[in-house]
Design an enzyme around this catalytic site. Structure first.
Site, PDB file in Angstrom:
ATOM      1  N   TRP A 150     -40.320 -50.228 -26.565  1.00 55.87           N
ATOM      2  CA  TRP A 150     -40.785 -50.620 -25.237  1.00 55.87           C
ATOM      3  C   TRP A 150     -39.703 -50.504 -24.169  1.00 55.87           C
ATOM      4  O   TRP A 150     -39.994 -50.570 -22.979  1.00 55.87           O
ATOM      5  CB  TRP A 150     -41.318 -52.065 -25.246  1.00 55.87           C
ATOM      6  CG  TRP A 150     -40.444 -53.100 -25.883  1.00 55.87           C
ATOM      7  CD1 TRP A 150     -40.615 -53.645 -27.120  1.00 55.87           C
ATOM      8  CD2 TRP A 150     -39.287 -53.743 -25.323  1.00 55.87           C
ATOM      9  NE1 TRP A 150     -39.623 -54.578 -27.375  1.00 55.87           N
ATOM     10  CE2 TRP A 150     -38.801 -54.660 -26.289  1.00 55.87           C
ATOM     11  CE3 TRP A 150     -38.603 -53.631 -24.114  1.00 55.87           C
ATOM     12  CZ2 TRP A 150     -37.671 -55.454 -26.076  1.00 55.87           C
ATOM     13  CZ3 TRP A 150     -37.485 -54.415 -23.898  1.00 55.87           C
ATOM     14  CH2 TRP A 150     -37.033 -55.309 -24.872  1.00 55.87           C
ATOM     15  N   LYS A 174     -47.380 -43.720 -32.115  1.00 57.25           N
ATOM     16  CA  LYS A 174     -47.657 -45.152 -32.059  1.00 57.25           C
ATOM     17  C   LYS A 174     -46.672 -45.746 -31.067  1.00 57.25           C
ATOM     18  O   LYS A 174     -45.545 -46.092 -31.411  1.00 57.25           O
ATOM     19  CB  LYS A 174     -47.487 -45.784 -33.441  1.00 57.25           C
ATOM     20  CG  LYS A 174     -48.354 -47.040 -33.680  1.00 57.25           C
ATOM     21  CD  LYS A 174     -48.137 -48.174 -32.721  1.00 57.25           C
ATOM     22  CE  LYS A 174     -46.855 -48.915 -33.020  1.00 57.25           C
ATOM     23  NZ  LYS A 174     -46.701 -50.131 -32.126  1.00 57.25           N
ATOM     24  N   PRO A 175     -47.059 -45.836 -29.770  1.00 56.88           N
ATOM     25  CA  PRO A 175     -46.142 -46.448 -28.806  1.00 56.88           C
ATOM     26  C   PRO A 175     -46.075 -47.950 -29.011  1.00 56.88           C
ATOM     27  O   PRO A 175     -46.930 -48.547 -29.684  1.00 56.88           O
ATOM     28  CB  PRO A 175     -46.789 -46.106 -27.455  1.00 56.88           C
ATOM     29  CG  PRO A 175     -48.256 -45.996 -27.765  1.00 56.88           C
ATOM     30  CD  PRO A 175     -48.339 -45.445 -29.165  1.00 56.88           C
ATOM     31  N   GLU A 177     -46.702 -51.704 -28.560  1.00 56.00           N
ATOM     32  CA  GLU A 177     -47.977 -52.327 -28.167  1.00 56.00           C
ATOM     33  C   GLU A 177     -47.988 -52.715 -26.694  1.00 56.00           C
ATOM     34  O   GLU A 177     -48.993 -52.533 -26.010  1.00 56.00           O
ATOM     35  CB  GLU A 177     -48.214 -53.563 -29.034  1.00 56.00           C
ATOM     36  CG  GLU A 177     -49.524 -54.277 -28.744  1.00 56.00           C
ATOM     37  CD  GLU A 177     -49.698 -55.515 -29.616  1.00 56.00           C
ATOM     38  OE1 GLU A 177     -50.828 -56.023 -29.693  1.00 56.00           O
ATOM     39  OE2 GLU A 177     -48.690 -55.982 -30.192  1.00 56.00           O
ATOM     40  N   THR A 229     -33.988 -52.921 -36.377  1.00 55.30           N
ATOM     41  CA  THR A 229     -33.496 -52.576 -37.705  1.00 55.30           C
ATOM     42  C   THR A 229     -34.400 -53.093 -38.811  1.00 55.30           C
ATOM     43  O   THR A 229     -34.646 -52.396 -39.806  1.00 55.30           O
ATOM     44  CB  THR A 229     -32.067 -53.117 -37.888  1.00 55.30           C
ATOM     45  OG1 THR A 229     -31.206 -52.429 -36.968  1.00 55.30           O
ATOM     46  CG2 THR A 229     -31.558 -52.883 -39.291  1.00 55.30           C
ATOM     47  N   GLU A 249     -33.586 -44.602 -35.431  1.00 52.42           N
ATOM     48  CA  GLU A 249     -32.605 -45.001 -34.420  1.00 52.42           C
ATOM     49  C   GLU A 249     -32.814 -46.480 -34.195  1.00 52.42           C
ATOM     50  O   GLU A 249     -33.787 -46.891 -33.576  1.00 52.42           O
ATOM     51  CB  GLU A 249     -32.803 -44.178 -33.146  1.00 52.42           C
ATOM     52  CG  GLU A 249     -31.584 -44.197 -32.234  1.00 52.42           C
ATOM     53  CD  GLU A 249     -31.706 -45.236 -31.151  1.00 52.42           C
ATOM     54  OE1 GLU A 249     -31.168 -46.346 -31.355  1.00 52.42           O
ATOM     55  OE2 GLU A 249     -32.314 -44.949 -30.131  1.00 52.42           O
ATOM     56  N   CYS A 283     -30.302 -50.362 -27.038  1.00 56.31           N
ATOM     57  CA  CYS A 283     -29.683 -50.378 -28.368  1.00 56.31           C
ATOM     58  C   CYS A 283     -28.194 -50.081 -28.309  1.00 56.31           C
ATOM     59  O   CYS A 283     -27.440 -50.516 -29.182  1.00 56.31           O
ATOM     60  CB  CYS A 283     -30.393 -49.372 -29.273  1.00 56.31           C
ATOM     61  SG  CYS A 283     -30.445 -47.700 -28.596  1.00 56.31           S
ATOM     62  N   GLU A 384     -27.622 -58.521 -32.891  1.00 61.55           N
ATOM     63  CA  GLU A 384     -28.080 -57.883 -31.657  1.00 61.55           C
ATOM     64  C   GLU A 384     -28.936 -58.851 -30.852  1.00 61.55           C
ATOM     65  O   GLU A 384     -29.937 -59.371 -31.349  1.00 61.55           O
ATOM     66  CB  GLU A 384     -28.874 -56.621 -31.977  1.00 61.55           C
ATOM     67  CG  GLU A 384     -29.302 -55.864 -30.729  1.00 61.55           C
ATOM     68  CD  GLU A 384     -30.036 -54.562 -31.046  1.00 61.55           C
ATOM     69  OE1 GLU A 384     -29.778 -53.564 -30.363  1.00 61.55           O
ATOM     70  OE2 GLU A 384     -30.857 -54.568 -31.974  1.00 61.55           O
ATOM     71  N   GLY A 457     -29.026 -46.804 -38.361  1.00 64.67           N
ATOM     72  CA  GLY A 457     -30.012 -45.763 -38.575  1.00 64.67           C
ATOM     73  C   GLY A 457     -29.534 -44.561 -39.351  1.00 64.67           C
ATOM     74  O   GLY A 457     -28.390 -44.491 -39.810  1.00 64.67           O
TER      75      GLY A 457
END
Length: 490
Positions: A150, A174-175, A177, A229, A249, A283, A384, A457
């Site tokens: 997103w 699949k973007p 939501e 992750t 990634e 990220c 993170e 990743g």
């Protein structure tokens, strides 16, 4: 006004089959779009249609320069709608308009780059070692899946769609939501550019439903994922059951290193940009700043002056540098991390709270935050946060510095600020990260591969060889011998 969005599934514009839901503008909480979530049945329909469409002559028989022409038209279509797309992405995730314009331009450039890479892509005549001619060629994998985040949808989706189309694959998206719009708009542009119906489908909805079904589908030959992750590890486990290649990634906790000889004006500006642009929802955000003890106090003074001058506000305002976080739930997560940092002994030098009044009371805003006094082993320095929170850490000894920088499960990016090119090379070579920026930060080129190591990743995106991630390699041997093979005794 709420807009109802249909999506593109198996060559048809329609509502997905699942329940209706809505998306909100993070700046004020208003509803901006409604749409239906996809179901497992929608996934199967999209994948089956993609498998059929990719085998048709209208796609399978295209020469590479013809596919390149389609990619050029997609790039032109993005540019023609550039301002509109930038405004729509602003509504999708609340990023400042100046940033969404840059992301749209990046997406157009990605298609243009892979168009050129596609047209000039060569297979290999390998050196023969006998009476035969040897060739290595690459063929499209088939139907591939893309799961996108997103925080920068249009750029991430372009980085997956462009090389996949260049390779001759079909792709099911699949973007995220909460930010489905950019994938839907890219599907419109691709259709207008001449991509045959069925080659691209967009399936909004929950990752636990749509994403899992996509990864598990027997016709999906590869997954390209950008996101958290923990989700990436789950995808890798499912992919292993199919021996399916992936590119993942994932997260990061990137260190930036300020050396004693650094140009502090450049270093301060770079550290500010590295962590607070995108409201830290990145990220590769430089969330750990290791500053040499000899310049620590001066760097901190300049940094805090810069933080106080940052313009937090309406994403529609051209002057805004930091907009809201993506939603209230994510802001609450950032707040928990800051509270944890204080509990661990950290001192908040600036921020650590929500701005107040007017628009700030309606949206999911959070002030840029700087904390010092924590060891690198603190939980807040290890995990993170994905928000505008910077940990300041002094360093004295280079060996100890490198040990601390590398003492993390992530390895996505890092930055070094120094005038000493030998030190830059020495330190950069020792850092266990996929990208090292030297006297700059958070700059990207589509021509340069990007990805991480450790739990950040696997695989790489971008670069000319990015097309090959969507292909399988096949070897040909052409016999040139005049006499039959001797083994059979002929």
């Amino acid at each position: 006004m709420t807009q109802h969005l249909q999506t593109f599934i198996a060559g048809r514009w329609r509502d997905a089959s699942g329940p209706q839901y809505s998306t909100e503008y993070p700046a004020d909480g208003s509803t901006v779009a409604s749409l239906h979530a996809a179901t497992v049945a929608d996934v199967d329909e999209a994948v089956q249609a993609a498998e059929h469409a990719r085998l048709q002559p209208s796609w399978a028989n295209l020469k590479r320069h013809e596919r390149a022409g389609i990619l050029h038209r997609i790039a032109a279509g993005i540019r023609a709608r550039g301002e509109e797309l930038a405004q729509l992405q602003r509504l999708d995730n609340g990023k400042p308009i100046s940033e969404t314009r840059a992301l749209v331009a990046s997406a157009a450039g990605t298609f243009q780059f892979f168009a050129a890479a596609c047209e000039t892509w060569e297979d290999t005549l390998t050196p023969a070692r006998g009476d035969y001619l040897t060739m290595s060629v690459h063929e499209p994998l088939g139907v591939v899946g893309a799961i996108t985040p997103w925080n920068s949808p249009i750029a991430s989706e372009a980085q997956k769609m462009a090389p996949a189309l260049a390779a001759g694959c079909a792709m099911v998206f699949k973007p995220a939501e909460i930010t489905p719009r950019m994938a839907i708009e890219l599907a419109k542009i691709a259709q207008q550019a001449g991509v045959p119906d069925g080659i691209i489908s967009v399936l909004p909805g929950k990752g636990s439903v749509v994403g899992d079904a996509l990864v598990k589908h027997p016709l999906i030959q590869r997954i390209a994922f950008t996101g958290g992750t923990s989700v990436g590890l789950g995808i890798q486990r499912l992919a292993a059951e199919k021996l399916m290649p992936t590119s993942l990634e994932l997260g990061g906790k990137s260190p930036t290193i300020v050396c004693a000889d650094a140009d502090l004006d450049h270093a301060v500006a770079g550290v500010l940009f590295g962590i607070f642009s995108s409201s830290g929802e990145s990220c590769i955000a430089g969330s750990r700043a290791f500053v040499h003890a000899s310049v620590y106090d001066e760097f901190k003074r300049r940094l805090l002056a810069g933080v106080q001058a940052l313009r937090v506000g309406d994403p529609a305002d051209e002057r805004t540098q930091m907009g809201p976080l993506v939603n209230l739930g994510h802001r609450a997560s950032v707040e928990r991390y800051v509270a944890l940092g204080v509990q661990e002994g950290g001192r908040v030098l600036f921020g650590g709270k929500r701005p107040e009044g007017g628009l700030f009371d309606r949206g999911s805003y959070y002030l840029p935050t700087v904390i010092e006094g924590l060891p690198n082993t603190a939980q807040m320095c290890q995990e993170e946060i994905f928000g505008p929170v910077l940990a300041l850490l002094p360093w004295h000894d280079e060996a100890d510095l490198l040990a601390q920088c590398n003492d993390n499960v992530y390895g996505l990016a890092s930055g070094i600020w120094t005038r000493d090119y030998k030190a830059a090379w020495r330190i950069g070579s020792a850092l266990k990260t996929g990208t090292v920026w030297i006297n700059t930060y958070k700059l990207f080129s589509v021509s340069t591969p990007f990805g991480g190591v450790k739990l950040s990743g696997t695989g790489r995106e971008k670069g000319r060889l990015g097309i090959l991630e969507y292909t399988s390699q096949k070897s040909f041997y052409w016999g040139l011998n005049e006499n039959p093979l001797p083994w059979a005794g002929a």
